[in-house]
Scaffold this motif. Structure first.
Motif, PDB file in Angstrom:
ATOM      1  N   ILE A   1       0.890  -1.192  -0.011  1.00 36.35           N
ATOM      2  CA  ILE A   1       0.253   0.044   0.112  1.00 36.35           C
ATOM      3  C   ILE A   1       0.834   1.322  -0.035  1.00 36.35           C
ATOM      4  N   PRO A   2       0.722   1.999  -0.783  1.00 39.03           N
ATOM      5  CA  PRO A   2       1.434   3.408  -1.253  1.00 39.03           C
ATOM      6  C   PRO A   2       1.330   4.279   0.182  1.00 39.03           C
ATOM      7  N   GLU A   3       2.425   4.939   0.480  1.00 43.12           N
ATOM      8  CA  GLU A   3       2.186   5.786   1.812  1.00 43.12           C
ATOM      9  C   GLU A   3       2.546   7.369   1.174  1.00 43.12           C
TER      10      GLU A   3
ATOM     11  N   LYS B   1      -1.281   8.582  -3.763  1.00 43.02           N
ATOM     12  CA  LYS B   1      -1.806   7.281  -4.187  1.00 43.02           C
ATOM     13  C   LYS B   1      -2.837   6.674  -3.239  1.00 43.02           C
ATOM     14  N   ASN B   2      -2.488   7.122  -1.961  1.00 42.76           N
ATOM     15  CA  ASN B   2      -3.445   6.430  -0.814  1.00 42.76           C
ATOM     16  C   ASN B   2      -4.824   6.906  -0.659  1.00 42.76           C
ATOM     17  N   THR B   3      -5.761   6.031  -0.592  1.00 42.07           N
ATOM     18  CA  THR B   3      -7.124   6.623  -0.625  1.00 42.07           C
ATOM     19  C   THR B   3      -7.310   7.810   0.637  1.00 42.07           C
TER      20      THR B   3
ATOM     21  N   ASP C   1      -4.016   1.163  10.303  1.00 38.91           N
ATOM     22  CA  ASP C   1      -3.541  -0.136  10.634  1.00 38.91           C
ATOM     23  C   ASP C   1      -4.537  -1.082   9.967  1.00 38.91           C
ATOM     24  N   LYS C   2      -3.950  -1.884   9.004  1.00 36.83           N
ATOM     25  CA  LYS C   2      -4.943  -2.443   8.035  1.00 36.83           C
ATOM     26  C   LYS C   2      -5.489  -3.933   8.713  1.00 36.83           C
ATOM     27  N   GLY C   3      -6.628  -4.128   8.710  1.00 43.12           N
ATOM     28  CA  GLY C   3      -7.007  -5.598   9.141  1.00 43.12           C
ATOM     29  C   GLY C   3      -7.670  -6.031   7.767  1.00 43.12           C
ATOM     30  N   VAL C   4      -8.001  -5.225   6.814  1.00 54.58           N
ATOM     31  CA  VAL C   4      -8.261  -5.776   5.376  1.00 54.58           C
ATOM     32  C   VAL C   4      -7.303  -5.600   4.479  1.00 54.58           C
ATOM     33  N   ARG C   5      -7.198  -6.835   3.966  1.00 54.50           N
ATOM     34  CA  ARG C   5      -6.065  -7.060   3.126  1.00 54.50           C
ATOM     35  C   ARG C   5      -6.287  -6.315   1.589  1.00 54.50           C
ATOM     36  N   PRO C   6      -5.320  -5.476   1.128  1.00 56.67           N
ATOM     37  CA  PRO C   6      -5.750  -4.980  -0.137  1.00 56.67           C
ATOM     38  C   PRO C   6      -5.803  -6.051  -1.186  1.00 56.67           C
ATOM     39  N   ALA C   7      -6.632  -5.519  -2.414  1.00 57.95           N
ATOM     40  CA  ALA C   7      -6.926  -6.433  -3.453  1.00 57.95           C
ATOM     41  C   ALA C   7      -7.677  -7.556  -3.005  1.00 57.95           C
TER      42      ALA C   7
ATOM     43  N   GLY D   1     -11.322  -7.758  -2.657  1.00 52.25           N
ATOM     44  CA  GLY D   1     -12.692  -7.891  -2.901  1.00 52.25           C
ATOM     45  C   GLY D   1     -13.497  -7.483  -1.290  1.00 52.25           C
ATOM     46  N   LEU D   2     -12.670  -7.120  -0.597  1.00 51.24           N
ATOM     47  CA  LEU D   2     -13.426  -6.784   0.871  1.00 51.24           C
ATOM     48  C   LEU D   2     -13.628  -5.181   1.105  1.00 51.24           C
ATOM     49  N   GLY D   3     -13.417  -4.571   0.062  1.00 56.18           N
ATOM     50  CA  GLY D   3     -13.351  -3.221   0.178  1.00 56.18           C
ATOM     51  C   GLY D   3     -12.065  -2.470   1.101  1.00 56.18           C
TER      52      GLY D   3
ATOM     53  N   ASP E   1     -19.899   1.871  -3.907  1.00 57.05           N
ATOM     54  CA  ASP E   1     -20.528   1.063  -3.506  1.00 57.05           C
ATOM     55  C   ASP E   1     -19.871   0.386  -2.003  1.00 57.05           C
ATOM     56  N   ASN E   2     -18.533   0.480  -1.953  1.00 61.93           N
ATOM     57  CA  ASN E   2     -18.048   0.177  -0.682  1.00 61.93           C
ATOM     58  C   ASN E   2     -18.049   1.122   0.251  1.00 61.93           C
ATOM     59  N   VAL E   3     -17.399   2.231   0.040  1.00 60.81           N
ATOM     60  CA  VAL E   3     -17.735   3.594   1.050  1.00 60.81           C
ATOM     61  C   VAL E   3     -18.968   3.561   1.668  1.00 60.81           C
TER      62      VAL E   3
ATOM     63  N   SER F   1      -6.980  -7.425  -8.893  1.00 61.38           N
ATOM     64  CA  SER F   1      -6.769  -6.018  -8.658  1.00 61.38           C
ATOM     65  C   SER F   1      -8.318  -5.567  -9.171  1.00 61.38           C
ATOM     66  N   THR F   2      -8.875  -4.547  -8.578  1.00 61.22           N
ATOM     67  CA  THR F   2     -10.331  -3.989  -9.070  1.00 61.22           C
ATOM     68  C   THR F   2     -10.157  -3.539 -10.550  1.00 61.22           C
ATOM     69  N   ARG F   3      -9.122  -2.932 -10.852  1.00 58.89           N
ATOM     70  CA  ARG F   3      -8.674  -2.515 -12.202  1.00 58.89           C
ATOM     71  C   ARG F   3      -8.750  -3.438 -13.089  1.00 58.89           C
TER      72      ARG F   3
ATOM     73  N   GLY G   1     -17.517  -8.206  -4.272  1.00 56.13           N
ATOM     74  CA  GLY G   1     -16.656  -6.978  -5.153  1.00 56.13           C
ATOM     75  C   GLY G   1     -16.060  -7.343  -6.323  1.00 56.13           C
ATOM     76  N   ALA G   2     -14.581  -7.027  -6.418  1.00 63.26           N
ATOM     77  CA  ALA G   2     -13.897  -7.423  -7.679  1.00 63.26           C
ATOM     78  C   ALA G   2     -13.421  -8.715  -7.634  1.00 63.26           C
ATOM     79  N   GLY G   3     -13.516  -9.526  -6.254  1.00 57.37           N
ATOM     80  CA  GLY G   3     -12.855 -10.621  -6.032  1.00 57.37           C
ATOM     81  C   GLY G   3     -11.540 -10.528  -5.296  1.00 57.37           C
TER      82      GLY G   3
HETATM   83  N1  LIG Z   1      -5.419   2.824   2.211  1.00 59.34           N
HETATM   84  C1  LIG Z   1      -5.629   1.856   1.335  1.00 59.34           C
HETATM   85  N2  LIG Z   1      -5.798   0.631   1.652  1.00 59.34           N
HETATM   86  C2  LIG Z   1      -5.929  -0.441   0.676  1.00 59.34           C
HETATM   87  N3  LIG Z   1      -5.536  -0.200  -0.509  1.00 59.34           N
HETATM   88  C3  LIG Z   1      -5.247   1.122  -1.000  1.00 59.34           C
HETATM   89  C4  LIG Z   1      -5.117   2.065   0.178  1.00 59.34           C
HETATM   90  N4  LIG Z   1      -4.809   3.031  -0.643  1.00 59.34           N
HETATM   91  C5  LIG Z   1      -4.592   2.838  -1.820  1.00 59.34           C
HETATM   92  N5  LIG Z   1      -4.749   1.338  -2.032  1.00 59.34           N
HETATM   93  C6  LIG Z   1      -4.407   0.655  -3.146  1.00 59.34           C
HETATM   94  O1  LIG Z   1      -5.651   0.229  -3.673  1.00 59.34           O
HETATM   95  C7  LIG Z   1      -5.490  -1.027  -4.344  1.00 59.34           C
HETATM   96  C8  LIG Z   1      -6.338  -2.129  -3.664  1.00 59.34           C
HETATM   97  O2  LIG Z   1      -7.883  -1.520  -3.673  1.00 59.34           O
HETATM   98  P1  LIG Z   1      -8.670  -2.504  -4.682  1.00 59.34           P
HETATM   99  O3  LIG Z   1     -10.010  -1.998  -5.053  1.00 59.34           O
HETATM  100  O4  LIG Z   1      -8.208  -3.297  -5.992  1.00 59.34           O
HETATM  101  O5  LIG Z   1      -9.103  -3.737  -3.457  1.00 59.34           O
HETATM  102  P2  LIG Z   1      -9.990  -3.958  -2.377  1.00 59.34           P
HETATM  103  O6  LIG Z   1     -10.412  -2.620  -1.882  1.00 59.34           O
HETATM  104  O7  LIG Z   1      -9.796  -4.662  -1.455  1.00 59.34           O
HETATM  105  O8  LIG Z   1     -11.130  -4.499  -3.269  1.00 59.34           O
HETATM  106  P3  LIG Z   1     -12.866  -4.232  -3.890  1.00 59.34           P
HETATM  107  O9  LIG Z   1     -12.931  -2.786  -3.782  1.00 59.34           O
HETATM  108  O10 LIG Z   1     -13.039  -5.161  -4.965  1.00 59.34           O
HETATM  109  O11 LIG Z   1     -13.591  -4.617  -2.321  1.00 59.34           O
HETATM  110  C9  LIG Z   1      -4.082  -1.444  -4.218  1.00 59.34           C
HETATM  111  O12 LIG Z   1      -3.538  -1.136  -5.519  1.00 59.34           O
HETATM  112  C10 LIG Z   1      -3.598  -0.506  -2.964  1.00 59.34           C
HETATM  113  O13 LIG Z   1      -2.266  -0.073  -3.045  1.00 59.34           O
END
Ligand SMILES: Nc1ncnc2c1ncn2[C@@H]1O[C@H](COP(=O)(O)OP(=O)(O)OP(=O)(O)O)[C@@H](O)[C@H]1O
Ligand SMILES: N[C@@H](CCO)C(=O)O
Length: 292
Positions: free
Chosen positions: A51-53, A57-59, A76-82, A84-86, A130-132, A167-169, A245-247
């Motif tokens: 996850i970018p700092e 690039k970070n949400t 503190d991430k409990g939800v792994r990126p990519a 499908g769990l938002g 739809d996730n937020v 990845s969602t993309r 989500g996107a899996g």
């Molecule tokens: N705070 C953040 N937490 C997680 N991922 C982040 C964050 N900021 C940026 N990203 C980037 O977003 C991408 C992950 O988001 P993505 O939408 O693909 O997965 P997801 O949120 O788990 O899936 P979905 O939206 O399908 O439920 C990664 O490329 C990650 O680096």
């Protein structure tokens, strides 16, 4: 310092592509914010190294920018990126609530939905809500152009996350660009059935309504073993199974009392396909919560 917990969410639920979302009781991200002159970000926890700092690039950086609320933000991430769990949405929703509180901005949760969606645009290129929406409001949400509708059903769920990255993309690239009238009619019927099921907390209606002839079949091909996982979950007591989500997470709605059996069946079926997986036995959860 202000600290907020925001839950994992499952978007689409089969028939509600880019429209339906559900907050899960767990897992969750925890975001802490402190006032600063410019935004800086630190990420720890599940998948932190991916996850970018960089705030651009970070949400959460996009959320701080949208609220004009610079801060030092610890995620503190409990939800792994990519997953499908938002994952990206959980951080964005938590940051929106935390920064609103830190700066005393007084926005409602509904007003924070488009703000947190700006964060999603930073991650996937599109400001979909739809996730937020469920991450902020909790329960089952329907997002439309003119706002969000929400109910809080009581349902038993299993979210089974295989050790695969989608990845969602990439998953948006395989979505068909058009559909037949027959598939449209079937999808509308299923979405309506699901919505009634959510209002009644009825796992059978929700499970039936999750069937989707258009988007889910295209995406299932990206998830090794998904067909076997769906069959195994249904045999163990799931009333409906879909791609979350996107899996790659597969979400199962369960008959009361079958959650553990469904979780084991899904893990075993992924294992049969040569894929390690983790299962969250969960339920419908609340939206982002402020810690005292
Ligand atoms: N705070 C953040 N937490 C997680 N991922 C982040 C964050 N900021 C940026 N990203 C980037 O977003 C991408 C992950 O988001 P993505 O939408 O693909 O997965 P997801 O949120 O788990 O899936 P979905 O939206 O399908 O439920 C990664 O490329 C990650 O680096
Ligand atoms: N509705 C989105 C959710 C993932 O962010 C999709 O399925 O692509």
């Amino acid at each position: 310092m202000v600290t907020v917990r925001a839950p994992a969410t499952s978007a689409n639920l089969g028939s509600g592509f880019d429209t339906f979302g559900l907050a899960l009781d767990r897992p969750a991200d925890i975001v802490s914010v402190e006032r600063a002159h410019r935004t800086t970000i630190e990420v720890t926890g599940a998948g932190a190294r991916y996850i970018p700092e960089d705030p651009e690039k970070n949400t959460v950086g996009a959320v701080a920018e949208a609220l004009d609320a610079p801060a030092h933000i610890h995620i503190d991430k409990g939800v792994r990126p990519a997953s499908g769990l938002g994952s990206s949405a959980a951080s964005a929703a938590a940051a929106a609530v935390a920064l609103d509180e830190l700066y005393g901005l007084g926005h409602t949760r509904e007003e924070l939905v488009p703000v947190a969606a700006e964060g999603e645009a930073a991650a996937s290129g599109e400001a979909h809500s739809d996730n937020v929406a469920p991450a902020l409001l909790g329960g089952f949400t329907v997002v439309a152009d003119d706002g969000v509708t929400q109910v809080s059903p009581d349902l038993s769920l299993v979210a089974c996350l295989p050790d695969i990255v989608v990845s969602t993309r990439d998953a948006r690239q395989v979505v068909p660009t058009s559909t037949s009238m027959d598939d449209l009619v079937e999808t509308v019927g299923n979405a309506a059935t699901l919505t009634v099921g959510m209002c009644r907390s009825d796992p059978h209606l929700v499970g039936r309504g999750m069937d989707d002839p258009v988007v889910t079949p295209a995406r299932a091909d990206l998830i090794t073993g998904s067909e076997g996982v769906e069959g195994a979950a249904r045999a163990a007591g799931a009333t409906g199974v879909t791609v979350s989500g996107a899996g790659p997470t597969m979400l199962a709605v369960c008959e009361p009392g079958t959650r553990r059996a469904v979780a084991m069946a899904m893990i075993d079926a992924f294992d049969d396909a040569g894929v390690d997986a983790t299962a969250f036995q969960t339920s419908v959860g609340e939206g982002a919560t402020l810690y005292d």
